[in-house]
Enzyme design. Structure first.
Site, PDB file in Angstrom:
ATOM      1  N   LYS A 225     114.866   0.721  75.246  1.00  0.00           N
ATOM      2  CA  LYS A 225     115.294   1.014  73.803  1.00  0.00           C
ATOM      3  C   LYS A 225     116.745   0.684  73.659  1.00  0.00           C
ATOM      4  O   LYS A 225     117.540   0.396  74.465  1.00  0.00           O
ATOM      5  CB  LYS A 225     114.959   2.370  73.326  1.00  0.00           C
ATOM      6  CG  LYS A 225     113.389   2.591  73.150  1.00  0.00           C
ATOM      7  CD  LYS A 225     113.143   3.898  72.565  1.00  0.00           C
ATOM      8  CE  LYS A 225     111.642   3.989  72.378  1.00  0.00           C
ATOM      9  NZ  LYS A 225     110.850   5.363  72.020  1.00  0.00           N
ATOM     10  N   ARG A 265     107.035   7.419  79.265  1.00  0.00           N
ATOM     11  CA  ARG A 265     106.398   6.105  78.856  1.00  0.00           C
ATOM     12  C   ARG A 265     107.072   4.666  79.047  1.00  0.00           C
ATOM     13  O   ARG A 265     108.393   4.706  78.427  1.00  0.00           O
ATOM     14  CB  ARG A 265     106.058   6.485  77.403  1.00  0.00           C
ATOM     15  CG  ARG A 265     105.124   5.071  76.633  1.00  0.00           C
ATOM     16  CD  ARG A 265     105.073   5.429  74.763  1.00  0.00           C
ATOM     17  NE  ARG A 265     104.464   4.593  74.299  1.00  0.00           N
ATOM     18  CZ  ARG A 265     104.830   3.543  73.887  1.00  0.00           C
ATOM     19  NH1 ARG A 265     106.021   3.192  74.171  1.00  0.00           N
ATOM     20  NH2 ARG A 265     103.989   2.607  73.241  1.00  0.00           N
TER      21      ARG A 265
END
Length: 297
Positions: A225, A265
């Site tokens: 991210k 995740r």
């Protein structure tokens, strides 16, 4: 006290004695880190099986990008992308999660073999989601969410990001339970990168214990991210591309595992699978977890 009690167990899913690893299969042409790589059903199923071979405990299949600014796909297209991949992986014995904000996709994916519904909107995007998931009795991920991808960056305004995320997640969990989903089937996710700037994401990672205090198993989804790119950016060089953030992702996975996350995740599984196992070994060497029990079914 067992690690299972510390991390929380989720009714309807396997139990792991450490932080679980959720591998990502994006069946999309436009996801931020791997869009188009697994768009074909056969390729997506093979990729999911490869992730399991590399150490994934479960595989999250999604057919709609939720990157900032992404446009939504229509329901029929999302179903076309997702359901055959879920069916193919489930038929191979893989524990499958479906990443969707649509009730119809969740329902058909569960019918095809998915065991977990991972809704980044926490049931807010589709009013039918909560009753549908309640009827299937599938476990449900409630993520902190403030709006769709097109404008979520404008919603990244906080006076106290940790306190506000905890409070908003608490309210959403209560609403989901009131809608019929059993508490022991609920997982929470702080929504790193969703309506958050880098400093917000880092603050949430630094305060995972406060999220765990909500009493539900915690999913941490930091993989590749923007906040990791921000951390890694050199002087004047800018952030590295998403696919060059896997080592940083594994570092967050180790932190999350140490802090008692139920699962992480990730797109690249092998390094994170190693990281969570090392974190578990260190716990064992220290005499096991010392935190109080919470988030148990």
């Amino acid at each position: 006290m067992s690690t299972l009690r510390r991390r929380g167990t989720v009714t309807g899913l396997p139990e792991w004695d450490r932080c679980a690893v959720m591998g990502v299969v994006n069946v999309t042409p436009d996801s931020f880190s791997d869009g188009g790589r697994w768009f074909d059903t056969a390729a997506a199923v093979k990729h999911g099986l490869d992730l399991v071979a590399e150490g994934a405990d479960l595989v999250d299949v999604g057919g709609e990008s939720t990157r900032p600014g992404a446009s939504r796909v229509d329901e029929d297209e999302e179903l076309r992308r997702v359901v055959p991949v879920v069916r193919g992986l489930a038929s191979e014995g893989v524990t499958v999660s479906v990443d969707t904000m649509r009730a119809a996709v969740a329902e058909q994916a569960v019918a095809a073999g998915a065991l977990l519904v991972n809704d980044v909107s926490g049931g807010l995007a589709d009013p039918h989601m909560i009753p549908v998931v309640a009827a299937t009795e599938a476990p449900f991920v409630v993520m902190h969410w403030r709006g769709f991808s097109q404008d979520m960056n404008s919603r990244a305004v906080y006076a106290d990001v940790v306190g506000e995320v905890v409070a908003e997640l608490h309210a959403r969990v209560e609403a989901v339970v009131a809608g019929g989903i059993a508490p022991e089937r609920i997982v929470i996710d702080p929504g790193l990168g969703f309506a958050k700037q880098a400093e917000h994401d880092l603050a949430l990672v630094a305060h995972l214990a406060e999220l765990r205090a909500l009493g539900r198993p915690l999913l941490v989804a930091a993989s590749r991210k923007r906040f990791l790119g921000h951390v890694l950016a050199g002087d004047g060089s800018g952030p590295p591309p998403a696919r060059e953030r896997d080592a940083a992702t594994a570092a967050v996975s180790a932190i999350a595992a140490h802090e008692g996350a139920w699962a992480v995740r990730v797109h690249e599984v092998r390094a994170t699978a190693d990281a969570v196992r090392v974190a578990r070994a260190v716990e064992g060497a220290a005499g096991g977890p010392a935190r109080p029990a919470e988030g148990t079914a």
